[in-house]
Design a protein around this motif. Sequence first.
Motif, short mmCIF file in Angstrom:
data_model
loop_
_atom_site.label_atom_id
_atom_site.label_comp_id
_atom_site.label_asym_id
_atom_site.label_seq_id
_atom_site.Cartn_x
_atom_site.Cartn_y
_atom_site.Cartn_z
N SER A 320 14.34 35.95 30.93
CA SER A 320 13.50 36.45 29.83
C SER A 320 12.68 35.33 29.20
CB SER A 320 14.37 37.11 28.76
OG SER A 320 15.07 38.21 29.28
N ASN A 321 13.31 34.16 29.04
CA ASN A 321 12.64 33.04 28.37
C ASN A 321 12.00 32.05 29.33
OD1 ASN A 321 13.65 34.08 25.91
ND2 ASN A 321 15.60 33.00 26.22
N GLN A 322 12.23 32.26 30.65
CA GLN A 322 11.71 31.32 31.67
C GLN A 322 12.16 29.88 31.37
OE1 GLN A 322 9.35 32.27 34.57
NE2 GLN A 322 10.69 33.95 34.02
N THR A 323 13.40 29.75 30.91
CA THR A 323 13.89 28.45 30.46
C THR A 323 13.99 27.45 31.60
OG1 THR A 323 15.24 29.65 28.84
CG2 THR A 323 15.74 27.31 29.18
N GLY A 324 13.24 26.36 31.51
CA GLY A 324 13.34 25.26 32.46
C GLY A 324 12.78 25.53 33.84
N LEU A 325 12.26 26.73 34.06
CA LEU A 325 11.83 27.09 35.42
C LEU A 325 10.49 26.47 35.80
CD1 LEU A 325 12.92 30.84 35.48
CD2 LEU A 325 14.13 28.85 36.38
N GLN A 326 9.88 25.75 34.88
CA GLN A 326 8.64 25.05 35.24
C GLN A 326 8.93 23.78 36.05
OE1 GLN A 326 9.99 25.23 32.28
NE2 GLN A 326 9.79 23.32 31.11
N HIS A 327 10.18 23.35 36.08
CA HIS A 327 10.58 22.18 36.86
C HIS A 327 11.00 22.62 38.26
CE1 HIS A 327 10.39 19.60 33.35
NE2 HIS A 327 11.19 20.41 32.69
N GLN A 328 10.51 21.93 39.27
CA GLN A 328 10.76 22.32 40.65
C GLN A 328 12.26 22.34 40.98
OE1 GLN A 328 8.43 23.31 42.84
NE2 GLN A 328 9.95 23.67 44.45
N ASP A 329 12.99 21.30 40.57
CA ASP A 329 14.42 21.23 40.88
C ASP A 329 15.19 22.37 40.23
OD1 ASP A 329 13.97 18.97 42.35
OD2 ASP A 329 14.62 17.57 40.80
N ASN A 330 14.87 22.64 38.96
CA ASN A 330 15.53 23.76 38.26
C ASN A 330 15.22 25.07 38.94
OD1 ASN A 330 16.38 21.90 36.41
ND2 ASN A 330 15.05 22.58 34.76
N TYR A 331 13.95 25.27 39.29
CA TYR A 331 13.52 26.51 39.92
C TYR A 331 14.26 26.74 41.23
CZ TYR A 331 10.59 29.58 42.69
OH TYR A 331 10.16 30.58 43.50
N HIS A 332 14.37 25.69 42.04
CA HIS A 332 15.04 25.81 43.34
C HIS A 332 16.51 26.19 43.16
CE1 HIS A 332 15.77 25.08 47.58
NE2 HIS A 332 16.79 24.30 47.26
N GLN A 333 17.19 25.52 42.23
CA GLN A 333 18.61 25.82 42.01
C GLN A 333 18.78 27.23 41.44
OE1 GLN A 333 21.00 24.09 43.12
NE2 GLN A 333 20.00 22.16 43.57
N PHE A 334 17.85 27.67 40.62
CA PHE A 334 17.95 29.02 40.06
C PHE A 334 17.77 30.08 41.15
CE2 PHE A 334 16.35 32.73 37.68
CZ PHE A 334 17.42 32.89 36.81
N CYS A 335 16.86 29.82 42.08
CA CYS A 335 16.70 30.73 43.23
C CYS A 335 17.99 30.79 44.05
CB CYS A 335 15.54 30.29 44.11
SG CYS A 335 13.91 30.53 43.38
#
Length: 631
Positions: A320-335
């Motif tokens: 909902s808040n897109q928290t930290g997902l602008q960082h590539q490493d965070n995004y990859h781990q979240f996926c």
Amino acid sequence: MDSTQLAQVESLCETLYTGAASASESGEPINRQEAQARLLSLQSSAEYIPQCQYILDHSNSHYARLVASNSLTELITTHWNNFTVQQRIDIRNYILGYLANTGPSLQDFVVMSLIKLVCRITKLGWFDDPTHRELADDVTKFLQATVDHCILGLKILNQLVDELNIPTSGRTLTQHRKTSVSFRDVCLFKVFQLGLTTLKQLQTRQIATADPRQEAILGEQALALTVRCLNFDFIGTNPDESTEDVGTIQAPTSWRSVLQDPATIELLFDFYANTEPPRSSKAMEAVILLCSVRRSLFPSDKDRAAFLGRLMTGIRELLSNQTGLQHQDNYHQFCRLLGRLKANYQLSELVKAEGYLEWLELASSFTVQSIRNWQYSTNSIHYLLALWGRLVAAVPYVRPDTGARGHVQALEKQVLTVVEAYIESMLGSVETVLMSDGALEDPLEDDGSLKEQLDRLPVICRFQYGPVANIILTKFDPLLSSYREMMAHLGSSSTKNAPSEVVHKVAVVEGQLTWLTYMVGTIVGGHSWSSAHMADGEETIDASLSRRALQLAQGVDFRLTQSNGVGRSDPKLELALLYYFQNFRRVYMFMWDQVSSHALLGYFIQILSLLQLSLLCFSYRYLGPVALVAR
């Protein structure tokens, strides 16, 4: 060893690591190879241990200390049986004392070498004396001292877990497992708790003397320790470390109270939300491992459902808040987390969780956004496709009235949205790549990522096969007509000789047809004659899609023949057509007795007339006469 010999060793170390000039006793210059050969003599015999200790005690050269530490590690490992139990303990205590007294002032590479030495002695001497099994207790004194000592202590614990988890060269697997299991039972949980305690102290600002840089290092080391403990090979399965796929975490029952505690997962989510990479991405990696804990760890289904509810609540808030997902490493781990969620939990459990429909919609929006920004997420898209593939594959095994009302219809809607976005984005990627003039990598040339995505598509697309096929045909037919017109305009001349705008237009159309051909190939190849859940008429849709692919193959081959080989299409398109042939042949060429109706059989015979010519031509032209004979 005296001061003169020490100076000579320091000079050789400078030559080895920096290339600085040094000379032998006779005045002749020494190069790096000669310096390395002379320094390796320190590892030749256990008699050189006093010399190594002398270097550590008296040298001010970081490189000399590194050589002495590495030599001690090699000597201890190679000549372990030459030492008495007391000598081993003395060396261990000497190194620990050296780290306590001088560690904060040493270079990091020297510190890590000395820590590796301590942990190696601990592992090899684990059953020699109880002293070796008390390293975690000894390190607690580091954690209670200065901030720099606390950082040192966390580094020691990280290396200790690695050392006891990874087999050592020269020792049998049986010896390794015996030591590893004892460490798991005696120390690992205590080490895990020390990591979590440090995180809680950082969260509540209890380490008041730490500056921001030290806080960042402490957080990174504590999170790395948490991940290492959860990733420990608890039952000796020797997992493949070359992949990112996480299996079930076989944590012991004694860990239940901590893993099931709501404060644990809340702590990790809080660290993710309030820090930057690499700490935030490490926190997310720890959440992935917690998500993968074995089912039997929970005493009841109610406890497991409560844990899943907390997990999904945290994921919903992040989405909902897109928290930290602008960082590539965070995004990859979240996926990875989204992909792992369905792998460890059944759909029947997910649909009963509070807020499931909201989670499903948020996951769909996130997937669509990720696919549309494919240039930043190429290596992560397959995790999201895996999530949707696992969700739809489980639908036949869940009653529609289970859990959230209308969950099947909601899933159908979101899957169609995801597939449509995927098709649109991949077709759009062709022109984006061409316009980038080499700045962007073509997804069609990334074989590993392309295969991962194609492997996930059939299950997802066949869930809503009719609407998905209509989307593909709506894209395929105009492109095929446009391609035929372009080829007719070019005639027997090469595409390269055409005006630049024509070359660009042909490249775009061929690239888009390549994507559609791959999609048709993988979807047709996903047909299963043994599936009890296959809908009636799916063979007809397969035939309709196959007709377009075969017409394209016929057109490509016709132009190649008419132009005497000059008018060749893009090699990526040819590979896509071969991929389609391979899948069609595997599914349909030997399964005619399975076709469900005489009308459909007649349709496939018409398709086969196209297939026979195209397949033979492509086999001969692109695979050679040997392949033609084999077929």
